[in-house]
Enzyme design. Structure first.
Site, PDB file in Angstrom:
ATOM      1  CG  LEU A 298      24.933  51.387   9.006  1.00 46.11           C
ATOM      2  CD1 LEU A 298      23.897  50.483   8.357  1.00 46.11           C
ATOM      3  CD2 LEU A 298      24.253  52.380   9.923  1.00 46.11           C
TER       4      LEU A 298
ATOM      5  CE  LYS B  18      20.470  54.139  10.228  1.00 44.76           C
ATOM      6  NZ  LYS B  18      21.332  53.899  11.378  1.00 44.76           N
TER       7      LYS B  18
ATOM      8  NE  ARG C 180       5.803  36.262  17.628  1.00 40.08           N
ATOM      9  CZ  ARG C 180       6.462  35.104  17.601  1.00 40.08           C
ATOM     10  NH1 ARG C 180       5.819  33.976  17.422  1.00 40.08           N
ATOM     11  NH2 ARG C 180       7.780  35.089  17.747  1.00 40.08           N
TER      12      ARG C 180
ATOM     13  CE1 TYR D  63      18.465  51.267  12.631  1.00 39.30           C
ATOM     14  CE2 TYR D  63      18.396  53.586  13.190  1.00 39.30           C
ATOM     15  CZ  TYR D  63      19.050  52.370  13.230  1.00 39.30           C
ATOM     16  OH  TYR D  63      20.267  52.269  13.830  1.00 39.30           O
TER      17      TYR D  63
ATOM     18  CD  GLU E 272      28.975  49.365  12.881  1.00 38.74           C
ATOM     19  OE1 GLU E 272      28.793  50.471  12.369  1.00 38.74           O
ATOM     20  OE2 GLU E 272      28.244  48.368  12.647  1.00 38.74           O
TER      21      GLU E 272
HETATM   22  N1  PDD Z   1      22.996  55.182  14.026  1.00 41.05           N
HETATM   23  N2  PDD Z   1      27.001  52.266  12.858  1.00 41.05           N
HETATM   24  C1  PDD Z   1      25.853  51.975  13.509  1.00 41.05           C
HETATM   25  C2  PDD Z   1      25.690  50.619  14.107  1.00 41.05           C
HETATM   26  C3  PDD Z   1      24.839  52.960  13.601  1.00 41.05           C
HETATM   27  O1  PDD Z   1      23.684  52.666  14.235  1.00 41.05           O
HETATM   28  C4  PDD Z   1      25.062  54.253  13.032  1.00 41.05           C
HETATM   29  C5  PDD Z   1      24.046  55.352  13.102  1.00 41.05           C
HETATM   30  C6  PDD Z   1      26.281  54.489  12.368  1.00 41.05           C
HETATM   31  C7  PDD Z   1      26.572  55.814  11.676  1.00 41.05           C
HETATM   32  O2  PDD Z   1      25.753  55.970  10.528  1.00 41.05           O
HETATM   33  P1  PDD Z   1      25.325  57.444   9.995  1.00 41.05           P
HETATM   34  O3  PDD Z   1      26.580  58.229   9.876  1.00 41.05           O
HETATM   35  O4  PDD Z   1      24.664  57.158   8.703  1.00 41.05           O
HETATM   36  O5  PDD Z   1      24.378  58.035  11.057  1.00 41.05           O
HETATM   37  C8  PDD Z   1      27.220  53.467  12.295  1.00 41.05           C
HETATM   38  C9  PDD Z   1      21.900  56.125  14.141  1.00 41.05           C
HETATM   39  C10 PDD Z   1      22.358  57.560  14.271  1.00 41.05           C
HETATM   40  C11 PDD Z   1      20.982  55.675  15.295  1.00 41.05           C
HETATM   41  O6  PDD Z   1      20.826  54.468  15.419  1.00 41.05           O
HETATM   42  O7  PDD Z   1      20.417  56.513  15.999  1.00 41.05           O
END
Ligand code: PDD
Length: 286
Positions: free
Chosen positions: A204, A146, A100, A33, A179
């Site tokens: 990420l 992601k 599945r 995503y 993170e």
């Molecule tokens: N999440 N780390 C994780 C685990 C994340 O899910 C996200 C962002 C980030 C920051 O990434 P970016 O700056 O590209 O948004 C770091 C999105 C916003 C979400 O899951 O809604």
């Protein structure tokens, strides 16, 4: 005005948008995503998000559901049809519907779903900061992808909320912060050093994180991309977290340890102001 979603080629009322129960996203979290910010009616750093989407898809050995050009056109349609000026577009690609069975299906058509919603615009001068707690990082070993496999993140975020905190910063076995559950973590050490963890498979690589590193370099703010310990975080002078939905959010307390005076620190303020300029800069939008 009713919300519109995009599901496999059709724009449909959000309330009736659905995918099949045997979609592999639903059965196996077999999908990826992206969340892209809309600021002032423009997508922020869309190419960064689409580069990462391609990378995540390749890691799952999935073909992009359509060309980048076509994907951008769908994103723009979603912004327009939902009349979003400030908000976000959520985009999810899964391996699609198949009986599945754990291995990849021999033939499958990926599912593509987009939603959009309004969110308040970034306020670089907002007062106060949010609370963070630290938790063991029990997520899988490919946090650089992601992936929609976010159960550990969801459990961590809920634990933070139950503790009255905004976010949980996850901690690896060696005691280093990786993170947040949905954001990247930053501190300014007692010695004044701006730190965020280096981008490896433990985190990420946030598009917001990358934008901020670029801005820091441009503005001559010294930083290091290295892991920091929970003790360093507790002793930090300032801290903040970043994502496409939280932008640059100052942290007031970590595990109850107050940082600075609980307000945005001076470096956080500078960086937030640069990020606000980045949001308005012609070059940041797609
Ligand atoms: N999440 N780390 C994780 C685990 C994340 O899910 C996200 C962002 C980030 C920051 O990434 P970016 O700056 O590209 O948004 C770091 C999105 C916003 C979400 O899951 O809604």
């Amino acid at each position: 005005m009713s919300r519109i979603a995009y599901v496999n080629g059709r724009y449909v009322p959000h309330a009736h948008a659905a995918v099949h129960i045997e979609d592999r996203g639903y059965q196996f979290a077999d999908g990826v995503y992206e969340v892209t910010t809309i600021h002032g009616g423009r997508f922020i750093d869309a190419d960064g998000h689409l580069d990462r989407l391609e990378r995540s898809l390749a890691a799952l050995r999935m073909a992009p559901p359509m060309s980048r050009r076509a994907l951008k056109a769908v994103m723009r349609q979603m912004m327009r049809r939902n009349r979003i000026v400030n908000g976000l577009v959520y985009l999810q690609v899964t391996r699609g519907v198949a009986r599945r069975d754990h291995p990849f299906p021999e033939v499958s058509t990926s599912s593509l779903v987009l939603t959009a919603r309004h969110t308040p615009p970034f306020d670089a001068a907002a007062a106060g900061g949010v609370d963070v707690i630290t938790l063991p990082d029990t997520r899988w070993k490919h946090c650089d992808i992601k992936s929609v496999a976010l159960l550990a993140n969801v459990l961590g975020k809920q634990e933070a909320r139950d503790a009255g905190a905004y976010e949980a910063w996850l901690v690896d076995d060696a005691g280093y912060v990786t993170e947040g559950t949905s954001s990247n973590a930053w501190i300014v050490t007692g010695a004044g050093e701006l730190l965020t963890r280096h981008a490896d498979s433990a985190i990420l690589n946030g598009i917001t994180r990358q934008a901020l590193l670029g801005l820091a370099a441009d503005e001559g703010i010294e930083f290091a991309e290295r892991a920091f310990t929970v003790a360093e975080a507790h002793a930090a002078r300032e801290a903040f977290l970043t994502s496409s939905t939280s932008f640059v959010k100052p942290v007031a307390r970590i595990d109850g340890h107050a940082l600075g005076n609980g307000q945005r620190g001076p470096l956080t303020s500078r960086i937030a102001a640069y990020y606000a300029e980045h949001l308005d800069a012609p070059g940041s939008a797609a």
